[in-house]
Enzyme design. Structure first.
Site, short mmCIF file in Angstrom:
data_model
loop_
_atom_site.label_atom_id
_atom_site.label_comp_id
_atom_site.label_asym_id
_atom_site.label_seq_id
_atom_site.Cartn_x
_atom_site.Cartn_y
_atom_site.Cartn_z
N HIS A 191 33.22 15.00 67.09
CA HIS A 191 33.93 16.24 66.73
C HIS A 191 35.44 16.04 66.73
O HIS A 191 36.19 16.91 67.17
CB HIS A 191 33.50 17.39 67.65
N ASP A 206 28.50 21.89 53.58
CA ASP A 206 28.71 20.97 54.71
C ASP A 206 28.48 19.55 54.21
O ASP A 206 27.33 19.15 54.04
CB ASP A 206 27.74 21.33 55.84
N HIS A 261 26.15 25.99 60.62
CA HIS A 261 24.92 25.74 61.37
C HIS A 261 24.20 27.07 61.38
O HIS A 261 24.39 27.88 62.27
CB HIS A 261 25.22 25.27 62.80
N TYR A 296 27.57 4.95 64.62
CA TYR A 296 28.91 4.94 65.21
C TYR A 296 29.01 3.77 66.19
O TYR A 296 28.25 3.68 67.15
CB TYR A 296 29.16 6.27 65.93
N ARG A 299 29.04 8.32 58.43
CA ARG A 299 28.02 9.36 58.27
C ARG A 299 28.03 9.75 56.79
O ARG A 299 29.08 9.78 56.16
CB ARG A 299 28.31 10.59 59.15
N ASP A 349 34.32 14.89 57.06
CA ASP A 349 33.27 15.92 57.16
C ASP A 349 33.97 17.24 56.91
O ASP A 349 34.63 17.78 57.79
CB ASP A 349 32.63 15.86 58.56
N ASP A 352 50.02 39.70 69.45
CA ASP A 352 50.28 40.41 68.18
C ASP A 352 49.76 39.66 66.95
O ASP A 352 50.15 39.99 65.84
CB ASP A 352 51.79 40.67 67.99
N GLU A 406 21.90 14.19 57.34
CA GLU A 406 23.15 13.52 57.70
C GLU A 406 22.99 12.40 58.73
O GLU A 406 23.45 12.52 59.85
CB GLU A 406 24.17 14.55 58.20
N HIS A 432 22.90 12.00 67.20
CA HIS A 432 22.72 13.40 66.79
C HIS A 432 21.47 13.60 65.92
O HIS A 432 20.76 12.65 65.61
CB HIS A 432 23.97 13.92 66.06
N HIS A 450 20.56 20.30 59.94
CA HIS A 450 20.45 21.66 60.47
C HIS A 450 20.35 22.63 59.30
O HIS A 450 20.71 22.31 58.17
CB HIS A 450 21.68 21.99 61.33
N GLU A 485 26.37 12.85 54.41
CA GLU A 485 25.69 14.15 54.57
C GLU A 485 25.62 14.90 53.25
O GLU A 485 26.62 15.08 52.58
CB GLU A 485 26.46 15.00 55.59
MN LIG Z 1 26.40 19.10 59.21
#
Ligand SMILES: [Mn+2]
Length: 431
Positions: free
Chosen positions: A238, A266, A356, A384, A402, A255, A45, A380, A345, A349, A404
């Site tokens: 992630h 982003d 993305h 790490y 990072r 991020d 629901d 970006e 990575h 993008h 970006e």
């Molecule tokens: Mn990004």
């Protein structure tokens, strides 16, 4: 704190010309069909907030569910059809106002508006006079299944999404204004995080402060799930649990970007929890920041993304060697893939209606598409280093960084759309 700048919008004329441009791309005697997104159930629901399909939105600007766009192209001329939910008082009491076909006909510059109940019947009729059928190959929807089944033997089939996604690569001035607006809200959120990091105690609190700024300013809370990763958690790319306690002496990788009127931002910033970078953190941070700036400065019409990626790898590898994290000659290290452990990575993008952006990186022949004026991409770079990586000097272990930004390709070079978001060590520390 009040946001006084005029809020940008995309005019109906622009949607109309997008449909006209698309119709020109269709083969003669074609029917093009795009469906609205299906609502997604969250639990019994309960649904996730409805979010329109980006390709459908790009061509219509229409936000309601159970809708469809049809473009019928004859030899040269074309006709457009919008199917919308019928107005139903009792249902609207539960789920909110619907525009209905009369208002839709007034507001949207389409040739015909019908209620969605008629979609199947109308499209079947129109298909019987068509030779080519365009629809989104990646969508599973009972509304489409029945039509596809009927049209199976009759027609040549083409992926409608491919055409729209190609058009989405280059942003119009109105789209760029919306992206800039999203970024201006995201800027406020990141600056708030920089100011508050010292007095907050958990990643969750920091996430809440960021998303408070997004929501308060009329944005959808996030264009993607915010990452607030302190200490070694930054080495999980992630990481979205965001449930650790903030610790003195650790860095926090944030991020996070809001979505404003369907357009994404982003942004990643990495900041010290206690407001001041340690010597080792600063060494690594400034190395990455210099790489980021150099790659951004390479953005211009005609450049390949893969070239930016390759250059970023060279520069990051050189930086890691100079800090004693990697040992040896860069060329050899890169050949052996030694950098991948620390920089796994891509350099960036496309960004637009999706964070993305669902726009192609290669042309129909499989050749990489070079940067063109009006494209928006992220840059970006990151490094790490796991806390247990014994091959790295101890002072650098457990650090993930990072940085970006969102970059617009201009004829003469680029515009860093997020240049106003602090990223120099001095700027961050003085917050
Ligand atoms: Mn990004």
């Amino acid at each position: 704190m009040a946001r006084t700048a005029a809020v940008p919008v995309i005019l109906e004329e622009e949607y109309e010309s997008r449909r006209a441009d698309l119709a020109k791309e269709l083969k003669p005697n074609s029917l093009f069909l795009l469906l609205s997104a299906k609502p997604q159930q969250r639990s019994h629901d309960t649904e996730f907030p409805y979010r329109q399909n980006s390709n459908f939105y790009y061509l219509t600007g229409f936000k309601e569910e159970n809708a469809a766009l049809v473009i019928v192209r004859g030899k040269k001329a074309f006709n457009t059809y919008l199917f919308v939910q019928k107005k139903e008082k009792q249902l609207e009491l539960w789920t909110g106002k619907r525009l209905g076909e009369k208002r839709a006909k007034k507001l949207f510059h389409v040739d015909n508006v019908f209620t969605s109940e008629l979609l199947h019947e109308k499209v079947l009729g129109l298909l019987s006079k068509s030779k080519n059928f365009y629809y989104d190959f990646n969508v599973t929807d009972t509304r489409l299944d029945a039509l596809r089944e009927k049209a199976k033997s009759l027609l040549a089939h083409y992926n409608a999404a491919t055409l729209v996604e190609r058009a989405r690569l280059v942003k119009s001035p109105a789209e760029i204004r919306l992206i800039k607006h999203a970024i201006s809200i995201t800027k406020e959120a990141h600056h708030r995080a920089m100011k508050l990091s010292k007095q907050l105690t958990t990643e969750k609190e920091l996430q809440a402060e960021i998303e408070y700024v997004f929501t308060k300013n009329g944005a959808y809370s996030d264009a993607y799930t915010s990452i607030v990763a302190s200490g070694n958690a930054a080495n999980t790319l992630h990481y979205i649990e965001n449930n650790k306690a903030l610790k003195d002496g650790e860095l926090i990788l944030i991020d996070a970007g809001c979505e404003y009127e369907y357009y994404a931002s982003d942004i990643t910033r990495t900041i010290p929890a206690n407001g001041k970078f340690s010597k080792a953190q600063k060494e690594l941070y400034e190395m990455i920041l210099n790489v980021e700036k150099e790659i951004i400065s390479m953005v211009r019409v005609g450049v390949l993304r893969s070239h930016l990626q390759k250059r970023a790898q060279e520069l990051l590898c050189r930086g890691l060697v100079s800090l004693g994290i990697l040992e040896g000659e860069c060329k050899k290290l890169l050949k052996k893939g030694k950098l991948n452990k620390y920089y796994p990575h891509g350099i960036g993008h496309w960004m637009g209606l999706d964070v993305h952006d669902q726009a192609p990186y290669k042309d129909a022949k499989g050749k990489e598409i070079p940067l063109c004026e009006g494209m928006v991409l992220t840059i970006e770079p990151g490094i790490y280093i796991d806390k247990d990586d014994k091959s790295v000097p101890k002072k650098y272990r457990g650090i993930g960084i990072r940085i970006e930004d969102d970059i617009l390709v201009r004829g003469s070079g680029y515009e860093n759309l997020s240049a106003a978001i602090a990223k120099e060590v001095q700027e961050i520390e003085s917050m």
